[in-house]
Scaffold this motif. Structure first.
Motif, PDB file in Angstrom:
ATOM      1  N   ILE A 160      19.576  21.507  10.393  1.00 61.01           N
ATOM      2  CA  ILE A 160      20.713  20.643  10.051  1.00 61.01           C
ATOM      3  C   ILE A 160      20.303  19.673   8.949  1.00 61.01           C
ATOM      4  CG2 ILE A 160      22.307  18.898  10.921  1.00 61.01           C
ATOM      5  CD1 ILE A 160      22.111  20.169  13.653  1.00 61.01           C
ATOM      6  N   THR A 161      21.166  19.550   7.949  1.00 60.78           N
ATOM      7  CA  THR A 161      20.965  18.569   6.885  1.00 60.78           C
ATOM      8  C   THR A 161      21.752  17.311   7.227  1.00 60.78           C
ATOM      9  OG1 THR A 161      20.709  20.315   5.239  1.00 60.78           O
ATOM     10  CG2 THR A 161      21.211  18.106   4.434  1.00 60.78           C
ATOM     11  N   LEU A 162      21.039  16.203   7.359  1.00 60.29           N
ATOM     12  CA  LEU A 162      21.667  14.937   7.762  1.00 60.29           C
ATOM     13  C   LEU A 162      21.925  14.066   6.535  1.00 60.29           C
ATOM     14  CD1 LEU A 162      19.643  13.940  10.951  1.00 60.29           C
ATOM     15  CD2 LEU A 162      22.021  14.637  10.855  1.00 60.29           C
ATOM     16  N   SER A 163      23.171  13.638   6.399  1.00 67.28           N
ATOM     17  CA  SER A 163      23.549  12.723   5.320  1.00 67.28           C
ATOM     18  C   SER A 163      24.198  11.490   5.944  1.00 67.28           C
ATOM     19  CB  SER A 163      24.522  13.397   4.358  1.00 67.28           C
ATOM     20  OG  SER A 163      23.937  14.537   3.770  1.00 67.28           O
ATOM     21  N   PHE A 164      23.621  10.308   5.700  1.00 64.44           N
ATOM     22  CA  PHE A 164      24.146   9.057   6.234  1.00 64.44           C
ATOM     23  C   PHE A 164      24.796   8.272   5.104  1.00 64.44           C
ATOM     24  CE2 PHE A 164      21.431   8.328  10.302  1.00 64.44           C
ATOM     25  CZ  PHE A 164      21.788   9.592  10.739  1.00 64.44           C
ATOM     26  N   ILE A 165      26.044   7.914   5.321  1.00 59.89           N
ATOM     27  CA  ILE A 165      26.777   7.110   4.347  1.00 59.89           C
ATOM     28  C   ILE A 165      26.952   5.718   4.937  1.00 59.89           C
ATOM     29  CG2 ILE A 165      28.883   6.903   3.000  1.00 59.89           C
ATOM     30  CD1 ILE A 165      29.261   9.937   3.377  1.00 59.89           C
ATOM     31  N   GLN A 166      26.177   4.770   4.452  1.00 59.43           N
ATOM     32  CA  GLN A 166      26.225   3.394   4.963  1.00 59.43           C
ATOM     33  C   GLN A 166      27.143   2.563   4.080  1.00 59.43           C
ATOM     34  OE1 GLN A 166      22.472   1.222   5.187  1.00 59.43           O
ATOM     35  NE2 GLN A 166      23.224   0.126   6.976  1.00 59.43           N
ATOM     36  N   LEU A 167      28.294   2.212   4.625  1.00 57.79           N
ATOM     37  CA  LEU A 167      29.285   1.438   3.891  1.00 57.79           C
ATOM     38  C   LEU A 167      28.961  -0.050   4.010  1.00 57.79           C
ATOM     39  CD1 LEU A 167      32.478   3.375   5.041  1.00 57.79           C
ATOM     40  CD2 LEU A 167      31.046   3.785   3.036  1.00 57.79           C
ATOM     41  N   ASN A 168      29.009  -0.743   2.908  1.00 60.92           N
ATOM     42  CA  ASN A 168      28.609  -2.154   2.870  1.00 60.92           C
ATOM     43  C   ASN A 168      29.811  -3.061   2.673  1.00 60.92           C
ATOM     44  OD1 ASN A 168      25.795  -1.559   3.044  1.00 60.92           O
ATOM     45  ND2 ASN A 168      25.822  -0.991   0.879  1.00 60.92           N
ATOM     46  N   SER A 169      29.843  -4.120   3.464  1.00 58.78           N
ATOM     47  CA  SER A 169      30.899  -5.122   3.306  1.00 58.78           C
ATOM     48  C   SER A 169      30.496  -6.122   2.227  1.00 58.78           C
ATOM     49  CB  SER A 169      31.153  -5.845   4.631  1.00 58.78           C
ATOM     50  OG  SER A 169      29.980  -6.510   5.063  1.00 58.78           O
ATOM     51  N   VAL A 170      31.495  -6.663   1.566  1.00 54.57           N
ATOM     52  CA  VAL A 170      31.232  -7.638   0.510  1.00 54.57           C
ATOM     53  C   VAL A 170      30.739  -8.945   1.106  1.00 54.57           C
ATOM     54  CG1 VAL A 170      32.279  -8.955  -1.360  1.00 54.57           C
ATOM     55  CG2 VAL A 170      32.949  -6.579  -0.989  1.00 54.57           C
ATOM     56  N   ASN A 171      31.357  -9.352   2.204  1.00 53.83           N
ATOM     57  CA  ASN A 171      31.030 -10.626   2.846  1.00 53.83           C
ATOM     58  C   ASN A 171      30.517 -10.347   4.258  1.00 53.83           C
ATOM     59  OD1 ASN A 171      30.846 -13.214   3.759  1.00 53.83           O
ATOM     60  ND2 ASN A 171      33.042 -13.639   3.730  1.00 53.83           N
TER      61      ASN A 171
END
Length: 642
Positions: A202-213
């Protein structure tokens, strides 16, 4: 370059045929005689040279033409992986927890992520997608687009390990498939670290979304800090990770009517205090106005008119000290002697106190066992002249350790179990060092291997212990044998034992935790209680006893608010539920230290990377075009080359 049908390349050996044909042509030249032989020989030599060049050019173009056609049928392609003949599987975990309400560069993190997923994936591509609340297997973006656009935030967030395990189960068992698992989340910091076992399939891809504040201010909790004959003092605890002190208005509502409003200066944490009358039912909420996260800006609570607890004391002698504890404003206290006791009274009681009676007949023990099985609570106090055999029969019936023969020895009660529910809820502000230890002169030695010790003697033998719904003293507490009645510990001990017999609803409960409370009601057969909030109606897990219903909740209800507890159309009381505040802490994990994953901060970027890694550039069309070019060149050579 790779080929879909490499076996067709063996056809290149057929190119030997035109070569052989051109090299071994058997056509004979016919002789013609002319008068000027020298000129003719010269023309003949030039013609033969031109024909030879033309022949080799035609041979070359035909060979290239056939080669291009054969390669086109072999279907060549360029790819980073051998994926032309390999099936691809994609599973997406989309975190829709409350922390995804935080604002990113283009709006709330969850809403932006949904839009990017919809635009980045072909609408007819097969995939599986899970959230904290839903699961879609072997579907397409086109099929679930509306569900994604209407996806709500959830208070029940899966742990990352659970989400990973759940997502892996959506893959097929085919070993050679290309499997892509994509996590879309802000990856908020949890108490348990995210651990990943290596899985080469399995190829794992993590998308970490960042908040501005990353700052947030929220209402953490609410409790009754003081109570007198007329008022409650409510204290709301507010927390913040602001770097500077801010001034925040805090409002108190009852049934959506503004009751009070205070202003609080807060940096790390502070309290907002309100005073409300204690003689009315409250359907309340505390609110603040804060822009980052919305779910933790409101805390619902409810205060009901307390139901009186029915207490029955069975005593050989006068038990006035119990009457002084179980006052008329909160309890219905009844006292009987063993000779006048009607066991049918147990059906209407919450607590039965066996106060130093000498004998316990088997019929009484059996009736008490039925009583506890139906949710009742029993407190047993022995008599110094009591029948040891009867006592031990009673103890064995409720799985306690038996009493040994009574021992005449002064013992001090030196150990208090502060963590026990009887003493944990505000009885002691702190642990007591200079405590005036009560003592006894005679007691029944007993082990605590089968029960929980609440009060213990100096030798760690139990003075008061509990198992399930039964509390057992190991010594009489009359004034001749003990000074326990003269110590202020006696009031909270018996008061809270009685309170446990009817576990009234608290100010509020947290959704997702194991909650339990009692409702004092007599129900008709096949009748159930419901929790109602506006148009939402829930039938919770419940168990009916003689004069109360025990209600248990966990993931239901899903929405925070004040709920009516209804028996058909009758409102019995109110109960409040709030979302867990764990999501309020905007601290995030560092994914760079986790091996075996690809980390990105953009949904589009991650999906483009995955597409490029599995992209197949098919070349057969170019070879078909090349074959046509060679065909045209051959035709031009045959027509114009002399």
């Amino acid at each position: 370059m790779q080929f879909k049908n490499p076996e067709l390349l063996y056809a290149l050996f057929l190119l030997l045929i035109p070569i052989i044909v051109h090299l071994f042509q058997l056509r004979k030249f016919q002789k013609e005689y002319f008068t000027n032989v020298a000129i003719l020989k010269k023309v003949q030599l030039q013609t033969r040279k031109s024909q030879l060049i033309k022949k080799w050019l035609v041979l070359l173009t035909r060979l290239l033409l056939l080669t291009a056609i054969i390669i086109a049928f072999a279907q060549p392609y360029f790819s980073k992986t051998n994926s032309f003949n390999t099936e691809k599987e994609t599973v997406i975990y989309l975190d829709n927890s409350f922390s995804m309400q935080a604002k990113g560069n283009n709006g709330p993190l969850l809403k932006r992520a949904i839009q990017d997923i919809i635009t980045s994936i072909d609408e007819n591509e097969k995939l599986s997608l899970i959230t904290n609340t839903d699961s879609y297997r072997n579907t397409t973006i086109k099929a679930i687009k509306n569900e994604l656009l209407q996806l709500e935030y959830s208070s029940n967030q899966l742990s990352y390990d659970t989400a990973l395990l759940k997502a892996k189960k959506l893959f097929s068992n085919k070993a050679n498939n290309i499997k892509n698992l994509i996590f879309v989340s802000d990856f908020q910091q949890k108490t348990q670290e995210f651990s990943i076992e290596k899985d080469s399939s399995i190829t794992l891809s993590f998308i970490q979304l960042n908040s501005v504040n990353k700052t947030n201010t929220f209402i953490d909790s609410l409790y009754i800090s003081k109570q007198n004959a007329t008022n409650y003092e409510l204290t709301a605890l507010l927390k913040s990770n602001q770097t500077t002190t801010i001034n925040l208005p805090v409002s108190l509502y009852n049934n959506d009517q503004l009751v009070s409003k205070v202003s609080v200066e807060i940096k790390d944490e502070n309290k907002a205090i309100f005073t409300i009358p204690n003689n009315q039912t409250i359907k309340g909420k505390i609110t603040i106005d804060e822009a980052q996260l919305q779910f933790d800006n409101t805390l619902h609570f409810s205060i009901n008119t307390p139901s009186k607890i029915n207490v029955l004391a069975v005593s050989d002698d006068d038990a006035n000290y119990l009457k002084g504890i179980f006052t008329e404003d909160e309890f219905n206290f009844t006292q009987k002697t063993p000779n006048t006791l009607d066991y049918a009274l147990f059906d209407t009681q919450n607590l039965v106190v066996l106060n130093e009676i000498e004998n316990l007949p088997n019929t009484l023990i059996t009736a008490l066992k039925v009583f506890t099985d139906k949710g009742g609570v029993v407190a047993f106090i022995p008599n110094t002249k009591g029948n040891l055999q009867d006592y031990n029969t009673f103890l064995q019936q409720f799985n306690f350790s038996v009493f040994n023969s009574i021992l005449e020895q002064e013992k001090r009660i030196t150990s208090i179990n502060y963590a026990h529910p009887i003493y944990a809820n505000g009885v002691f502000e702190k642990r007591i060092d200079n405590f005036q230890y009560p003592k006894v002169n005679l007691y029944f030695p007993q082990n605590t291997s089968q029960s929980t010790a609440i009060l213990q003697f100096e030798d760690n033998k139990p003075f008061l212990s509990q198992r399930n719904n039964v509390f057992v003293f190991s010594a009489a507490i009359n004034e001749d044998n003990s000074n326990f009645k003269n110590i202020n510990l006696i009031v909270p001990t018996f008061y809270n034992i009685a309170k446990q017999s009817l576990n009234a609803a608290q100010l509020y409960y947290t959704i997702g935790l194991n909650n339990q409370f009692d409702v004092s009601v007599n129900l008709q057969p096949d009748t159930v209680l419901t929790l109602v909030n506006n148009e939402e109606s829930i039938i919770p897990e419940q168990q009916y006893y003689n004069n109360k219903v025990v209600i248990k909740t966990n993931d239901l209800p899903e929405n925070a608010g004040v709920y009516e507890i209804k028996n058909k159309n009758e409102i019995l009381e109110y109960v409040s539920f709030n979302y867990n505040r764990n999501e309020s802490d905007l601290t995030y994990q560092n994914l760079e230290n986790i091996e075996g994953i690809t980390v990105s901060n953009s949904v589009k970027e991650a999906f483009n990377t995955i597409k490029n890694d599995t992209k197949v550039d098919e070349l057969w069309k170019w070879f078909v075009i090349l074959a046509l070019v060679f065909l045209i060149i051959e035709m031009l050579i045959l027509k114009y080359f002399k």
